[in-house]
Design an enzyme around this catalytic site. Structure first.
Site, PDB file in Angstrom:
ATOM      1  N   GLY A   1      -4.722  -4.365  -3.682  1.00  0.00           N
ATOM      2  CA  GLY A   1      -5.678  -3.289  -3.953  1.00  0.00           C
ATOM      3  C   GLY A   1      -4.873  -2.084  -4.372  1.00  0.00           C
ATOM      4  O   GLY A   1      -4.154  -1.507  -3.550  1.00  0.00           O
ATOM      5  N   HIS A   2      -4.916  -1.746  -5.644  1.00  0.00           N
ATOM      6  CA  HIS A   2      -4.115  -0.638  -6.175  1.00  0.00           C
ATOM      7  C   HIS A   2      -5.051   0.483  -6.624  1.00  0.00           C
ATOM      8  O   HIS A   2      -5.928   0.264  -7.467  1.00  0.00           O
ATOM      9  CB  HIS A   2      -3.255  -1.112  -7.348  1.00  0.00           C
ATOM     10  CG  HIS A   2      -2.220  -2.125  -6.955  1.00  0.00           C
ATOM     11  ND1 HIS A   2      -1.319  -2.670  -7.833  1.00  0.00           N
ATOM     12  CD2 HIS A   2      -1.943  -2.686  -5.757  1.00  0.00           C
ATOM     13  CE1 HIS A   2      -0.537  -3.511  -7.188  1.00  0.00           C
ATOM     14  NE2 HIS A   2      -0.902  -3.544  -5.928  1.00  0.00           N
TER      15      HIS A   2
ATOM     16  N   LYS B   1       1.728   1.977  -5.214  1.00  0.00           N
ATOM     17  CA  LYS B   1       2.256   1.370  -6.457  1.00  0.00           C
ATOM     18  C   LYS B   1       1.323   1.642  -7.629  1.00  0.00           C
ATOM     19  O   LYS B   1       1.770   1.880  -8.752  1.00  0.00           O
ATOM     20  CB  LYS B   1       2.423  -0.150  -6.277  1.00  0.00           C
ATOM     21  CG  LYS B   1       3.416  -0.523  -5.189  1.00  0.00           C
ATOM     22  CD  LYS B   1       3.477  -2.019  -4.970  1.00  0.00           C
ATOM     23  CE  LYS B   1       2.250  -2.624  -4.344  1.00  0.00           C
ATOM     24  NZ  LYS B   1       1.989  -2.223  -2.946  1.00  0.00           N
TER      25      LYS B   1
ATOM     26  N   ASP C   1       0.812  -1.226   0.000  1.00  0.00           N
ATOM     27  CA  ASP C   1       0.000   0.000   0.000  1.00  0.00           C
ATOM     28  C   ASP C   1       0.841   1.270   0.000  1.00  0.00           C
ATOM     29  O   ASP C   1       0.471   2.281   0.598  1.00  0.00           O
ATOM     30  CB  ASP C   1      -0.974  -0.001   1.196  1.00  0.00           C
ATOM     31  CG  ASP C   1      -1.818  -1.257   1.214  1.00  0.00           C
ATOM     32  OD1 ASP C   1      -2.246  -1.695   0.133  1.00  0.00           O
ATOM     33  OD2 ASP C   1      -2.038  -1.814   2.305  1.00  0.00           O
TER      34      ASP C   1
ATOM     35  N   GLN D   1       1.737  -6.382  -3.426  1.00  0.00           N
ATOM     36  CA  GLN D   1       2.330  -6.575  -2.103  1.00  0.00           C
ATOM     37  C   GLN D   1       3.667  -5.807  -2.035  1.00  0.00           C
ATOM     38  O   GLN D   1       3.764  -4.776  -2.649  1.00  0.00           O
ATOM     39  CB  GLN D   1       2.501  -8.068  -1.767  1.00  0.00           C
ATOM     40  CG  GLN D   1       1.181  -8.772  -1.533  1.00  0.00           C
ATOM     41  CD  GLN D   1       0.442  -9.110  -2.821  1.00  0.00           C
ATOM     42  OE1 GLN D   1       0.980  -9.761  -3.686  1.00  0.00           O
ATOM     43  NE2 GLN D   1      -0.798  -8.687  -2.939  1.00  0.00           N
TER      44      GLN D   1
HETATM   45  P1  GDP Z   1      -0.836   0.231  -3.567  1.00  0.00           P
HETATM   46  O1  GDP Z   1      -1.418  -1.034  -3.070  1.00  0.00           O
HETATM   47  O2  GDP Z   1       0.641   0.317  -3.318  1.00  0.00           O
HETATM   48  O3  GDP Z   1      -1.168   0.540  -4.991  1.00  0.00           O
HETATM   49  O4  GDP Z   1      -1.474   1.402  -2.674  1.00  0.00           O
HETATM   50  P2  GDP Z   1      -3.041   1.560  -2.293  1.00  0.00           P
HETATM   51  O5  GDP Z   1      -3.767   2.045  -3.467  1.00  0.00           O
HETATM   52  O6  GDP Z   1      -3.541   0.336  -1.597  1.00  0.00           O
HETATM   53  O7  GDP Z   1      -2.935   2.650  -1.160  1.00  0.00           O
HETATM   54  C1  GDP Z   1      -2.356   3.888  -1.410  1.00  0.00           C
HETATM   55  C2  GDP Z   1      -3.401   4.967  -1.125  1.00  0.00           C
HETATM   56  O8  GDP Z   1      -2.752   6.212  -1.116  1.00  0.00           O
HETATM   57  C3  GDP Z   1      -4.480   5.082  -2.199  1.00  0.00           C
HETATM   58  O9  GDP Z   1      -5.664   5.501  -1.584  1.00  0.00           O
HETATM   59  C4  GDP Z   1      -3.946   6.180  -3.115  1.00  0.00           C
HETATM   60  O10 GDP Z   1      -4.978   6.864  -3.809  1.00  0.00           O
HETATM   61  C5  GDP Z   1      -3.276   7.070  -2.120  1.00  0.00           C
HETATM   62  N1  GDP Z   1      -2.104   7.823  -2.569  1.00  0.00           N
HETATM   63  C6  GDP Z   1      -1.136   7.481  -3.453  1.00  0.00           C
HETATM   64  N2  GDP Z   1      -0.165   8.431  -3.461  1.00  0.00           N
HETATM   65  C7  GDP Z   1      -0.556   9.375  -2.570  1.00  0.00           C
HETATM   66  C8  GDP Z   1       0.036  10.588  -2.101  1.00  0.00           C
HETATM   67  O11 GDP Z   1       1.115  10.992  -2.491  1.00  0.00           O
HETATM   68  N3  GDP Z   1      -0.663  11.279  -1.149  1.00  0.00           N
HETATM   69  C9  GDP Z   1      -1.861  10.875  -0.661  1.00  0.00           C
HETATM   70  N4  GDP Z   1      -2.449  11.610   0.253  1.00  0.00           N
HETATM   71  N5  GDP Z   1      -2.426   9.724  -1.071  1.00  0.00           N
HETATM   72  C10 GDP Z   1      -1.779   8.990  -2.001  1.00  0.00           C
HETATM   73  P1  IMO Z   2      -1.023  -4.303  -2.227  1.00  0.00           P
HETATM   74  O1  IMO Z   2      -0.596  -4.859  -3.557  1.00  0.00           O
HETATM   75  C1  IMO Z   2      -0.936  -4.816   2.099  1.00  0.00           C
HETATM   76  C2  IMO Z   2      -0.867  -8.945   3.544  1.00  0.00           C
HETATM   77  C3  IMO Z   2      -2.053  -9.458   4.319  1.00  0.00           C
HETATM   78  C4  IMO Z   2      -1.378 -10.452   5.238  1.00  0.00           C
HETATM   79  C5  IMO Z   2      -0.293 -11.062   4.348  1.00  0.00           C
HETATM   80  C6  IMO Z   2      -0.673 -12.379   3.692  1.00  0.00           C
HETATM   81  O2  IMO Z   2      -2.306  -3.554  -2.271  1.00  0.00           O
HETATM   82  O3  IMO Z   2       0.086  -3.566  -1.568  1.00  0.00           O
HETATM   83  P2  IMO Z   2      -2.304 -13.035   1.699  1.00  0.00           P
HETATM   84  O4  IMO Z   2      -3.777 -12.810   1.525  1.00  0.00           O
HETATM   85  O5  IMO Z   2      -1.470 -12.423   0.626  1.00  0.00           O
HETATM   86  O6  IMO Z   2      -1.968 -14.472   1.944  1.00  0.00           O
HETATM   87  O7  IMO Z   2      -1.958 -12.271   3.074  1.00  0.00           O
HETATM   88  O8  IMO Z   2      -0.053 -10.087   3.334  1.00  0.00           O
HETATM   89  N1  IMO Z   2      -1.186  -8.390   2.221  1.00  0.00           N
HETATM   90  C7  IMO Z   2      -1.150  -7.089   1.928  1.00  0.00           C
HETATM   91  N2  IMO Z   2      -0.916  -6.012   2.722  1.00  0.00           N
HETATM   92  N3  IMO Z   2      -1.145  -4.652   0.777  1.00  0.00           N
HETATM   93  C8  IMO Z   2      -1.327  -5.713  -0.034  1.00  0.00           C
HETATM   94  O9  IMO Z   2      -1.379  -5.620  -1.376  1.00  0.00           O
HETATM   95  C9  IMO Z   2      -1.388  -6.997   0.545  1.00  0.00           C
HETATM   96  N4  IMO Z   2      -1.602  -8.248   0.051  1.00  0.00           N
HETATM   97  C10 IMO Z   2      -1.462  -9.079   1.076  1.00  0.00           C
HETATM   98  O10 IMO Z   2      -2.683  -8.417   5.030  1.00  0.00           O
HETATM   99  O11 IMO Z   2      -0.732  -9.780   6.289  1.00  0.00           O
HETATM  100 MG    MG Z   3      -2.930  -1.664  -1.779  1.00  0.00          MG
END
Ligand code: GDP
Ligand code: IMO
Ligand code: MG
Length: 428
Positions: A40-41, A16, A13, A223
């Site tokens: 979840g991206h 990416k 998170d 991840q």
């Molecule tokens: P990922 O799994 O690495 O793609 O990240 P996620 O989407 O799960 O979580 C990142 C969150 O941060 C999302 O809600 C994005 O919209 C948000 N985000 C990304 N870059 C920034 C930033 O520079 N500032 C803020 N405030 N939010 C950001």
């Molecule tokens: P993105 O791509 C954050 C964590 C789960 C758990 C461990 C194993 O959005 O960054 P799994 O279901 O993969 O067997 O769970 O990995 N986990 C993540 N944490 N972001 C993710 O994906 C994750 N995908 C799995 O919470 O601790």
């Molecule tokens: Mg994510």
């Protein structure tokens, strides 16, 4: 033949999705190389917020081919739902390719993921319960079912029937659960095979052809490094390899074809699920980060654990991935703090100091983080687009992190929106 890899440097998170979407502006192809719908991206385009789980983050750009690589584990009903959602939001790209060799997350994998978590009790890993671990376990046990089986009904039934011989023994004898039938699984999965069939292809060939033609590729990891099956905090990890080696393994790109490895670094740290997290803040500042950063999971909605940035873990991530540059994200979230702390070393249980990341998660669980304190800043920064305009303290913070990780900064993300970015160097 430039191929840039986008890798989460912490526990996921980091943003990416946003950075991949940004790089996709200059790319011809985006390839997801591992994981499944545990990811979840988030990609924001104007008022539209896309929460992508299996579809690569280049999807909003119709000219960009998106590839679900063979290293992924694909949940077909969830993928159909995601495609429908994305379309309902007005993203019409059909430039989608699914590897025929990718493995499937089967209904029994999801069931077993939950049952195994229950069985672990207090030692539960906190998985996303999306069946990821059991699906990869089947892949490596050579009992997996692949996308190429899904599009061939007779073969699918045969493979499921074979798999259920063992799965049903496990369900009934270990977990005292009802068995599953080939027919119920076929009923749920075969229609998805029909719908997905036109996207299914040998993506390794596609990827190599694109590289031969000098096209620019982004390999999108899910991840992150500290969740890697080998490099992460085992057993509190996912069941695939989000790191640079895994990117090649799961995409069909050779290490010789990689031109850039971009580490995505959140300006602080978050983690979902169980496992050691040395810089976790269990105090008011931790709560403040959660609220200020809206730190709730994109896939499961769980509250993310938050803490200061950890350059011991990040230095390790930079080494094992060979980061050529960093994208520091969510810098704006730190606005308003009097001081920001950077973990620069660990005190081990025997009292000694180290900057080397311990390979043993039990040791990591007992280290004490040693912090450097930097002045904070109070000005909003999301509207800023150049380093010169950033508050001096914000830039000093980024530079200190970069020095401690020994890696230059390419990008600084200052907000969730697509254009809320300070570009120092384009990685592609
Ligand atoms: P990922 O799994 O690495 O793609 O990240 P996620 O989407 O799960 O979580 C990142 C969150 O941060 C999302 O809600 C994005 O919209 C948000 N985000 C990304 N870059 C920034 C930033 O520079 N500032 C803020 N405030 N939010 C950001
Ligand atoms: P993105 O791509 C954050 C964590 C789960 C758990 C461990 C194993 O959005 O960054 P799994 O279901 O993969 O067997 O769970 O990995 N986990 C993540 N944490 N972001 C993710 O994906 C994750 N995908 C799995 O919470 O601790
Ligand atoms: Mg994510």
């Amino acid at each position: 033949m430039p191929a840039a890899i986008v890798i989460g440097a912490q526990w996921g998170d980091e943003g990416k999705g946003k950075i991949t979407d940004h790089l996709a502006e200059r790319a011809h192809m985006v390839v997801r190389y591992q994981g499944g719908n545990n990811a979840g991206h988030t990609v924001m385009v104007g008022d539209t917020v896309l929460k992508l789980h299996q579809i690569p983050s280049g999807i909003t750009r119709p000219e960009v081919a998106v590839v679900l690589g063979h290293g992924m584990v694909i949940n077909p009903p969830a993928l159909i739902e995601e495609l429908d959602t994305v379309r309902s939001l007005g993203v019409m790209s059909d430039n989608i390719h699914i590897s025929s060799s990718a493995h499937l997350v089967m209904p029994y994998h999801i069931l077993l993921d939950g049952l195994e978590e229950e069985l672990r009790g207090a030692a539960a890993l906190g998985t996303t319960r999306r069946g990821i671990g059991p699906a990869y376990a089947d892949k490596y046990a050579r009992t997996g079912i692949r996308v190429q089986d899904l599009v061939d009904p007779a073969r699918f039934r045969e493979r499921v029937s074979q798999a259920l011989k063992r799965v049903n023994l496990e369900l009934t004898r270990v977990f005292d659960h009802d068995p599953m039938t080939v027919e119920s699984i076929a009923e749920q999965y075969l229609p998805t095979g029909e719908r997905l069939a036109r996207y299914v292809t040998d993506t390794d060939h596609l990827v190599q052809e694109a590289l031969d033609q000098g096209k620019r590729l982004v390999l999108e990891g899910a991840q992150a490094t500290m969740l890697d099956i080998d490099y992460g905090t085992y057993p509190y990890v996912t069941s695939s390899s989000p790191t640079a080696g895994g990117a090649c393994q799961g995409s069909g790109v050779s290490p010789m074809q990689v031109s850039h490895v971009l580490g995505i670094v959140k300006a602080y740290t978050s983690r979902v699920g169980a496992g050691p997290f040395p810089t976790e803040l269990l105090d008011a500042t931790g709560d403040w980060l959660v609220e200020q950063g809206h730190e709730y999971g994109t896939s499961t909605g769980r509250r993310r654990r938050c803490g200061w940035i950890d350059t011991v873990a990040l230095r390790y991530a930079a080494r094992v991935n060979g980061f050529s540059g960093l994208a520091i994200t969510r810098l704006d979230v730190l606005t308003g703090l009097d001081q920001v702390l950077i973990c620069s070393a660990y005190r081990l249980p025997d009292g000694s100091l180290t900057r080397d990341y311990p390979a043993d998660a039990d040791v990591l669980a007992h280290v004490e983080p040693i912090y450097i304190s930097m002045p904070g800043w109070s000005e909003p920064i999301s509207h800023l687009r150049s380093v010169q305009d950033l508050p001096e303290a914000a830039w000093a913070y980024c530079q200190r992190v970069s020095e401690l990780i020994n890696t230059p900064i390419d990008l600084i993300s200052v907000g969730a929106e697509r254009d809320e970015l300070v570009v120092i160097k384009w990685p592609l």
